[in-house]
Design an enzyme around this catalytic site. Structure first.
Site: not given
Length: 429
Positions: A215-217, A219, A185
């Site tokens: 919303g969930g990761s 980077q 991602e």
């Protein structure tokens, strides 16, 4: 609950231009690869020779379809590329549609999730010329929403997606539907941003770094300019790309939406959470990984900003590798949304923000929320988390970040970068 490590993604060794080459595969690039590919090759059920192009007088076009099954919604991107001899493809058009909620919301009723996909596939049919349907690659990549589901439920949802794709006229295969990890991602989003800016390695424009908090990761991705950065990074952060890219990556799947659980105080024998980052009058429900938590604010009379800051600092301390690079960084998703909430950038056009703006914004919002939670009960938490995270990454207070939802009218998501690799895998077969 186990908190994964924060990601730091580095693009190592290689100033190789990221060109989709429709003429030949550069076999000499294989010598630079590490053993782990980022995106597996697509196996096509129909054994076609690969994607074909649409011919217009003096022009050729190739299409690619990518579904982004995120935690808050499902989105379709239909990309049109203009092909020219001995040159990189140019993105000439993107068709984008989105539906809510995300695919993971249908964990107990996959058929309803499939109905939404059929709706989006109709968008693709009206965009891609009918003569090219059978040679236009189609893929779905699921992100944080499905990564958090129990394995059996995620499998049923993905099987439903494969069933829907099986009824479509587009090019797909066994590996066209999968859950994408945070490494992919971040790297694909980095490729998208630098492609749209014309700054991929090999061009005269310096590459930029990318910060994403969704919303969930979360980077951070960049191409290191300092050899010391490469030497001091853990070996197990190295990833390999099949297009000649060696990448350095570490990933933390611990983000703002997840941190509401980690910042709470578990009350014995229940799913009640009390957080110093929530206003004293706040009480509500919050669902995470199919568990419903009852949330409550801190005790009245305690200094909200100082209490929240202390909790966040303990949470992130020594879980982040510092970034000692002076390049320009673009920031997306929550970074963008919270800057809009503070009124520091325009919600449509974006702008620039300094780290100090997030810090001061957190102080102001948290102290104002001591009297009530307001319209956004998580705003104090979000801003405090962002400001601490950026400082732990090593950015100075005066560091300026570019904020953008789109670049050249194209959404700055991982979807474009992922589509490059998807089409390349077809060409290799």
């Amino acid at each position: 609950m186990k908190v994964p490590k924060l990601a730091v993604v580095f693009l190592l060794a290689g100033c190789v231009v990221l060109y989709l080459t429709y003429i030949k595969r550069r076999n000499d690039n294989r010598n630079t690869l590490v053993s782990m590919p980022v995106l597996e090759y697509l196996e096509r059920a129909d054994h076609q020779k690969g994607p074909t192009t649409a011919e217009v007088p003096g022009q050729s076009f190739q299409y690619g379809i990518m579904f982004d099954a995120g935690s808050t919604g499902t989105r379709i991107h239909v990309f049109q590329f203009k092909l020219e001899p001995n040159a990189a493809p140019k993105l000439t058009h993107e068709t984008f549609r989105a539906i809510k909620p995300g695919l993971s919301a249908y964990a107990d009723d996959p058929d309803k999730g499939g109905a939404g996909l059929l709706q989006l596939l109709e968008v693709a049919k009206t965009t891609v010329p009918a003569a090219l349907w059978g040679s236009t690659p189609l893929a779905l990549r699921a992100t944080a929403g499905l990564r958090l589901l129990p394995g059996e439920k995620a499998t049923r949802l993905l099987d439903k997606v494969r069933e829907v794709f099986g009824t479509s006229p587009f090019l797909h295969g066994p590996d066209s539907v999968k859950i994408m990890d945070g490494t992919d991602e971040g790297v694909f989003a980095w490729i998208t941003v630098n492609f749209l800016l014309g700054s991929l390695p090999g061009s005269e424009i310096p590459t930029v770094g990318m910060l994403d908090l969704g919303g969930g990761s979360t980077q951070i991705t960049f191409s290191p300019q300092d050899e010391k950065t490469i030497q001091m990074s853990p070996f197990d952060y190295v990833k390999s790309f099949q297009m000649g890219w060696d990448l350095k990556h570490s990933h933390l799947g611990h983000v703002v939406l997840s941190s509401e659980v980690f910042l709470g105080y578990f009350l014995e024998g229940s799913h009640e959470l009390m957080s110093p980052c929530l206003a004293p009058d706040y009480a509500g429900q919050w669902e995470h990984a199919e568990v419903i938590y009852m949330l409550k604010g801190q005790k009245a009379g305690e200094p909200m900003y100082e209490s929240c800051l202390s909790k966040v600092e303990k949470l992130i301390y020594k879980k982040v590798q510092k970034v000692e690079e002076g390049m320009e960084f673009y920031a997306f998703s929550y970074y963008y949304d919270r800057a809009v909430d503070l009124g520091l950038v325009d919600g449509n056009t974006g702008g620039s923000i300094r780290l100090s703006n997030y810090v001061e914004g957190a102080k102001t919002v948290c102290r104002n929320m001591e009297a009530g939670s307001g319209d956004n009960p998580f705003l104090c938490l979000d801003l405090t988390y962002i400001s601490v995270l950026l400082q732990e990454l090593g950015f100075p207070q005066d560091k300026e970040f570019k904020l953008a939802r789109t670049i050249n009218d194209v959404e700055t998501s991982w979807a474009l970068g992922a589509t490059f690799y998807y089409i390349e895998s077809l060409l290799l077969h």
